[in-house]
Design a protein around this motif. Structure first.
Motif, PDB file in Angstrom:
ATOM      1  N   GLY A 208     -10.115  16.016  -8.811  1.00 33.19           N
ATOM      2  CA  GLY A 208      -9.790  15.001  -9.790  1.00 33.19           C
ATOM      3  C   GLY A 208      -8.489  14.257  -9.623  1.00 33.19           C
ATOM      4  N   ARG A 209      -7.710  14.558  -8.618  1.00 25.13           N
ATOM      5  CA  ARG A 209      -6.458  13.827  -8.391  1.00 25.13           C
ATOM      6  C   ARG A 209      -6.586  12.985  -7.130  1.00 25.13           C
ATOM      7  NH1 ARG A 209      -4.770  18.775 -10.390  1.00 25.13           N
ATOM      8  NH2 ARG A 209      -3.530  18.608 -12.293  1.00 25.13           N
ATOM      9  N   GLU A 210      -6.456  11.693  -7.316  1.00 23.62           N
ATOM     10  CA  GLU A 210      -6.535  10.764  -6.187  1.00 23.62           C
ATOM     11  C   GLU A 210      -5.201  10.027  -6.073  1.00 23.62           C
ATOM     12  OE1 GLU A 210      -9.209   6.963  -4.666  1.00 23.62           O
ATOM     13  OE2 GLU A 210      -9.509   7.748  -6.682  1.00 23.62           O
ATOM     14  N   TYR A 211      -4.562  10.154  -4.926  1.00 23.82           N
ATOM     15  CA  TYR A 211      -3.285   9.489  -4.675  1.00 23.82           C
ATOM     16  C   TYR A 211      -3.544   8.253  -3.826  1.00 23.82           C
ATOM     17  CZ  TYR A 211      -1.150  13.777  -6.360  1.00 23.82           C
ATOM     18  OH  TYR A 211      -0.774  14.840  -7.131  1.00 23.82           O
ATOM     19  N   ILE A 212      -3.042   7.110  -4.287  1.00 24.96           N
ATOM     20  CA  ILE A 212      -3.245   5.855  -3.576  1.00 24.96           C
ATOM     21  C   ILE A 212      -1.891   5.180  -3.405  1.00 24.96           C
ATOM     22  CG2 ILE A 212      -4.383   3.605  -3.623  1.00 24.96           C
ATOM     23  CD1 ILE A 212      -6.387   4.868  -5.662  1.00 24.96           C
ATOM     24  N   THR A 213      -1.516   4.915  -2.164  1.00 23.62           N
ATOM     25  CA  THR A 213      -0.286   4.178  -1.901  1.00 23.62           C
ATOM     26  C   THR A 213      -0.668   2.726  -1.672  1.00 23.62           C
ATOM     27  OG1 THR A 213       0.724   6.138  -0.908  1.00 23.62           O
ATOM     28  CG2 THR A 213       1.748   4.014  -0.423  1.00 23.62           C
ATOM     29  N   ASP A 214      -0.394   1.919  -2.694  1.00 29.56           N
ATOM     30  CA  ASP A 214      -0.771   0.501  -2.653  1.00 29.56           C
ATOM     31  C   ASP A 214       0.072  -0.207  -3.710  1.00 29.56           C
ATOM     32  OD1 ASP A 214      -1.985  -2.014  -3.175  1.00 29.56           O
ATOM     33  OD2 ASP A 214      -3.941  -1.276  -2.536  1.00 29.56           O
ATOM     34  N   ALA A 215       1.084  -0.931  -3.274  1.00 31.90           N
ATOM     35  CA  ALA A 215       2.012  -1.572  -4.211  1.00 31.90           C
ATOM     36  C   ALA A 215       1.314  -2.585  -5.109  1.00 31.90           C
ATOM     37  CB  ALA A 215       3.154  -2.232  -3.438  1.00 31.90           C
TER      38      ALA A 215
END
Length: 101
Positions: free
Chosen positions: A68-75
């Motif tokens: 359930g934890r989704e990390y997204i690097t996108d400014a």
């Protein structure tokens, strides 16, 4: 954002919010009827450092999913989520002024 009248769990959260306020947290409540016209993300989220988005995915029973934890690097995506939060925050009622039925 809350549905009114508050269901049992939201009422429980409301009743315990005094502890959050005492710890310095700012809490606001946005009745769904006041959210019309806002474009809000479908999932619960946190934004860190203006570029890291942590998205939470829940099961149908309201529990955090196994993955359930989704990390997204996108400014850009982080900024869109921050702007959506700010728009909702501006419409929401501070806890001390919110009196649910």
């Amino acid at each position: 954002m809350v549905s009114e009248p508050l269901h049992d769990y939201a009422r429980y959260e409301y009743d315990l919010t005094f502890a959050n306020l005492a710890a310095g947290e700012q809490v606001r409540w946005l009745p769904r009827r006041e959210a019309t016209g806002l474009l809000l993300p479908a999932n619960d989220f946190w934004v860190f450092e203006d570029e890291l988005l942590l998205v939470h995915h829940f099961t149908g029973e309201g529990q955090l999913a196994k993955d359930g934890r989704e990390y997204i690097t996108d400014a850009v995506l982080a900024e869109q989520h921050s702007e959506a939060f700010e728009a909702a925050w501006q419409r929401a009622v501070p806890h001390v002024q919110y009196h649910p039925a």
